[in-house]
Design a protein around this motif. Structure first.
Motif, PDB file in Angstrom:
ATOM      1  N   GLU A  91     -14.153  -0.614 -10.220  1.00 22.37           N
ATOM      2  CA  GLU A  91     -12.712  -0.892 -10.232  1.00 22.37           C
ATOM      3  C   GLU A  91     -12.325  -1.905  -9.170  1.00 22.37           C
ATOM      4  OE1 GLU A  91     -11.000   2.982  -9.669  1.00 22.37           O
ATOM      5  OE2 GLU A  91     -11.249   3.554 -11.785  1.00 22.37           O
ATOM      6  N   GLN A  92     -12.998  -1.863  -8.021  1.00 23.16           N
ATOM      7  CA  GLN A  92     -12.686  -2.767  -6.912  1.00 23.16           C
ATOM      8  C   GLN A  92     -13.489  -4.064  -6.966  1.00 23.16           C
ATOM      9  OE1 GLN A  92     -12.990  -0.558  -3.185  1.00 23.16           O
ATOM     10  NE2 GLN A  92     -12.065   1.235  -4.158  1.00 23.16           N
ATOM     11  N   LYS A 109     -16.650  -4.509  -6.343  1.00 20.03           N
ATOM     12  CA  LYS A 109     -17.540  -4.587  -5.187  1.00 20.03           C
ATOM     13  C   LYS A 109     -18.935  -4.131  -5.573  1.00 20.03           C
ATOM     14  CE  LYS A 109     -14.130  -3.234  -1.710  1.00 20.03           C
ATOM     15  NZ  LYS A 109     -13.751  -2.169  -0.781  1.00 20.03           N
ATOM     16  N   GLU A 153     -15.325   3.666  -8.553  1.00 15.63           N
ATOM     17  CA  GLU A 153     -14.477   2.948  -7.587  1.00 15.63           C
ATOM     18  C   GLU A 153     -15.025   1.560  -7.283  1.00 15.63           C
ATOM     19  OE1 GLU A 153     -12.676   6.771  -5.112  1.00 15.63           O
ATOM     20  OE2 GLU A 153     -14.338   5.624  -4.258  1.00 15.63           O
ATOM     21  N   HIS A 165     -19.544  -0.580  -1.213  1.00 13.02           N
ATOM     22  CA  HIS A 165     -18.549   0.486  -1.273  1.00 13.02           C
ATOM     23  C   HIS A 165     -19.099   1.773  -0.662  1.00 13.02           C
ATOM     24  CE1 HIS A 165     -15.059   2.675  -2.530  1.00 13.02           C
ATOM     25  NE2 HIS A 165     -15.742   3.468  -3.338  1.00 13.02           N
TER      26      HIS A 165
END
Length: 168
Positions: free
Chosen positions: A116-117, A119, A113, A124
């Motif tokens: 994907e973001q 960050k 995640e 995160h």
């Protein structure tokens, strides 16, 4: 100062991001935001892999797939009215702090995640830990008013910690 979060590292990869320190900082930031003392409370955190959290998710939510974070509050603290403030826990004595509940966080899902973001992993993971601690305090995001209240708290806490609004 006694730790607020007792961290159990089941997947050694969590050591690389300092999960225990991230959790302690996130939990203390939530407590400060909620005007609760960080003394007199205790939280348990499990840093695990996707396979373990998938088992937990199946056992407790009937969803046999990995997720990023799970929380098990020690008491039902949620508000009756949608968007209402959750019930506030009372601290216990120093030698027997009030258990707020348990959190589990999964390595592979969190890493994926964050990538994907776009960050940093620590940012995160901190967001997910803040989210998990708020769940322990009775916040939820099933009803619209509750979700708005919880997201507002997350944004306020994370910005104060020096992070960006995670919902932008």
């Amino acid at each position: 100062m006694e730790p607020l979060v007792e961290t159990l590292i089941e997947d050694a990869r969590w050591q690389s991001v300092g999960l225990g320190a991230l959790a302690e900082r996130a939990a203390r930031a939530v407590m400060e935001d909620q005007a609760l003392p960080d003394a007199g409370f205790a939280i348990s955190l499990l840093g695990c892999a996707d396979v373990r959290i998938a088992d937990l998710n199946a056992d407790f939510r009937g969803k046999p797939q990995p997720t990023n974070v799970l929380s098990w509050p020690s008491d039902e603290r949620g508000a009756e009215a949608d968007g209402g403030a959750p019930d506030r826990p009372r601290p216990g004595p120093a030698d027997m702090p009030e258990e707020l509940g348990d959190i589990a966080i999964a390595w592979e899902t969190c890493i994926r995640e964050a990538e994907e973001q776009g960050k940093p992993v620590e940012e995160h993971v901190t967001h997910l830990l803040v989210h998990g601690v708020l769940h322990l305090l009775g916040y939820d995001h099933v009803r619209d008013g509750d979700a708005a209240l919880m997201e507002g708290a997350e944004i306020r806490i994370l910005v104060k910690m020096g992070f960006k609004n995670p919902y932008e």
